[in-house]
Design a protein around this motif. Structure first.
Motif, mmCIF file in Angstrom:
data_model
loop_
_atom_site.group_PDB
_atom_site.id
_atom_site.type_symbol
_atom_site.label_atom_id
_atom_site.label_comp_id
_atom_site.label_asym_id
_atom_site.label_seq_id
_atom_site.Cartn_x
_atom_site.Cartn_y
_atom_site.Cartn_z
ATOM 1 N N SER A 1 79.682 89.390 -5.409
ATOM 2 C CA SER A 1 79.641 90.301 -4.267
ATOM 3 C C SER A 1 80.877 91.197 -4.274
ATOM 4 N N GLY A 2 80.644 92.482 -4.015
ATOM 5 C CA GLY A 2 81.736 93.449 -3.944
ATOM 6 C C GLY A 2 81.664 94.271 -2.679
ATOM 7 N N LYS A 3 82.434 95.338 -2.627
ATOM 8 C CA LYS A 3 82.491 96.176 -1.439
ATOM 9 C C LYS A 3 81.154 96.850 -1.152
ATOM 10 N N ASN A 4 80.455 97.219 -2.212
ATOM 11 C CA ASN A 4 79.209 97.994 -2.047
ATOM 12 C C ASN A 4 77.989 97.252 -2.566
ATOM 13 N N GLY A 5 77.984 95.934 -2.430
ATOM 14 C CA GLY A 5 76.837 95.160 -2.890
ATOM 15 C C GLY A 5 77.187 94.251 -4.057
ATOM 16 N N ASN A 6 76.163 93.877 -4.808
ATOM 17 C CA ASN A 6 76.352 92.986 -5.949
ATOM 18 C C ASN A 6 76.754 93.762 -7.196
ATOM 19 N N TYR A 7 77.594 93.099 -8.004
ATOM 20 C CA TYR A 7 78.037 93.660 -9.278
ATOM 21 C C TYR A 7 77.650 92.686 -10.393
ATOM 22 N N PHE A 8 77.159 93.250 -11.500
ATOM 23 C CA PHE A 8 76.641 92.443 -12.603
ATOM 24 C C PHE A 8 77.470 92.687 -13.867
ATOM 25 N N PRO A 9 77.977 91.625 -14.492
ATOM 26 C CA PRO A 9 78.715 91.796 -15.757
ATOM 27 C C PRO A 9 77.779 92.285 -16.865
ATOM 28 N N LYS A 10 78.225 93.273 -17.602
ATOM 29 C CA LYS A 10 77.395 93.806 -18.698
ATOM 30 C C LYS A 10 77.366 92.867 -19.895
ATOM 31 N N TRP A 11 78.404 92.011 -20.041
ATOM 32 C CA TRP A 11 78.476 91.136 -21.214
ATOM 33 C C TRP A 11 77.451 90.007 -21.201
ATOM 34 N N GLN A 12 76.666 89.857 -20.117
ATOM 35 C CA GLN A 12 75.642 88.809 -20.093
ATOM 36 C C GLN A 12 74.328 89.275 -20.733
ATOM 37 N N LEU A 13 74.368 90.494 -21.263
ATOM 38 C CA LEU A 13 73.210 91.027 -21.979
ATOM 39 C C LEU A 13 73.493 91.064 -23.477
ATOM 40 N N ASN A 14 72.498 90.717 -24.274
ATOM 41 C CA ASN A 14 72.668 90.755 -25.733
ATOM 42 C C ASN A 14 72.475 92.184 -26.246
ATOM 43 N N ARG A 15 72.444 92.326 -27.549
ATOM 44 C CA ARG A 15 72.345 93.657 -28.156
ATOM 45 C C ARG A 15 71.039 94.360 -27.813
ATOM 46 N N PHE A 16 70.073 93.586 -27.379
ATOM 47 C CA PHE A 16 68.782 94.178 -26.987
ATOM 48 C C PHE A 16 68.697 94.379 -25.474
ATOM 49 N N ASN A 17 69.831 94.281 -24.815
ATOM 50 C CA ASN A 17 69.904 94.414 -23.361
ATOM 51 C C ASN A 17 69.017 93.403 -22.643
ATOM 52 N N GLU A 18 69.022 92.185 -23.173
ATOM 53 C CA GLU A 18 68.318 91.072 -22.540
ATOM 54 C C GLU A 18 69.340 90.001 -22.141
ATOM 55 N N PRO A 19 69.118 89.335 -21.024
ATOM 56 C CA PRO A 19 70.060 88.275 -20.624
ATOM 57 C C PRO A 19 70.051 87.125 -21.632
ATOM 58 N N TYR A 20 71.236 86.565 -21.901
ATOM 59 C CA TYR A 20 71.311 85.408 -22.787
ATOM 60 C C TYR A 20 70.566 84.238 -22.144
ATOM 61 N N GLY A 21 69.824 83.521 -22.973
ATOM 62 C CA GLY A 21 69.023 82.416 -22.452
ATOM 63 C C GLY A 21 69.855 81.244 -21.945
ATOM 64 N N CYS A 22 71.104 81.129 -22.388
ATOM 65 C CA CYS A 22 71.948 79.990 -22.000
ATOM 66 C C CYS A 22 72.554 80.143 -20.611
ATOM 67 N N ILE A 23 72.432 81.320 -20.022
ATOM 68 C CA ILE A 23 73.116 81.567 -18.752
ATOM 69 C C ILE A 23 72.632 80.625 -17.652
ATOM 70 N N GLN A 24 71.319 80.433 -17.568
ATOM 71 C CA GLN A 24 70.796 79.578 -16.502
ATOM 72 C C GLN A 24 71.320 78.146 -16.625
ATOM 73 N N ASN A 25 71.343 77.611 -17.866
ATOM 74 C CA ASN A 25 71.857 76.252 -18.080
ATOM 75 C C ASN A 25 73.348 76.162 -17.744
#
Length: 233
Positions: A153-177
């Motif tokens: 959470s930030g001043k203007n809503g939620n912020y998402f780290p870009k590094w959680q996406l792989n080279r295909f701009n898909e979330p890494y599968g290990c994040i949920q675990n």
């Protein structure tokens, strides 16, 4: 001239005055001499010539005594000011001791805010993150609620780290675990884990390790288990 030893009303008064002046403790010699001059010149036993000489001395001594009185007054003022300065310095020292713990807390908060600001540099808001993923804001919020994406959470809503996406701009599968292991509620603990070097990951932070071509997401999950065990001990 009448002898000073003879008793007369004025001489008795003189003797009483001299006696009272001499018996006063801590009276400065110059003050005693000045008062004695006034007494001597008031007695009829003193000749006109002597009285005139004493008047000369009187005119010279009086200004000196006046200056001396001023110096004493200034000295007492300075002494009083020095005592007040010492008292204030003592009060300041007491306040510094009381404020020391709060100053340390403030420094710690400033350090944490500096770290957070650095983390925010690698984050974007949901609209820009949706463009990277190629999905709507609603889908992003759904993935966040399912703990498949990291958001803070930030001043203007939620912020998402870009590094959680792989080279295909898909979330890494290990994040949920990983989030299930280290906790899904503490957002900054999640960010800290992915930003902290791990011996299991060749001394690299998970977010950097995942960029490797031969990265194994199972090792990231293992590093999360070790991190969770260490935080519990």
């Amino acid at each position: 001239m009448k002898s000073l030893s003879k008793s007369s009303p004025k001489s008795d008064v003189y003797k009483q005055k001299v006696g009272s002046e001499i018996t006063v403790k801590n009276v400065r010699p110059a003050t005693i001499a000045y008062n004695n001059l006034n007494i001597f010149t008031d007695t009829p036993e003193v000749s006109l010539l002597t009285r005139g000489a004493l008047e000369v001395i009187h005119t010279k001594v009086k200004p000196s005594l006046f200056r001396l009185s001023n110096l004493e007054s200034h000295y007492e003022t300075i002494q009083s000011q020095n005592r007040e300065i010492q008292r204030l310095q003592s009060e300041v020292s007491k306040l510094r001791r009381k404020l020391a713990p709060y100053e340390k807390q403030l420094k710690d908060i400033e350090q944490v805010n500096t770290i957070k600001d650095n983390y925010f540099k690698d984050m974007v808001q949901s609209s820009e993150f949706g463009n990277l993923l190629g999905c709507t804001r609603q889908n992003i919020n759904r993935l966040r609620r399912e703990h498949k994406l990291i958001a803070v959470s930030g001043k203007n809503g939620n912020y998402f780290p870009k590094w959680q996406l792989n080279r295909f701009n898909e979330p890494y599968g290990c994040i949920q675990n990983v989030l299930n292991l280290i906790g899904v509620d503490n957002q900054w603990t999640q960010i800290q884990f992915f930003s902290t070097p791990s011996d299991i990951l060749e001394g690299m932070p998970p977010k950097e390790y995942l960029k490797l071509d031969d990265a194994q997401e199972s090792l990231v999950i293992r590093a999360a288990k070790v991190h969770n065990e260490q935080s519990l001990t």
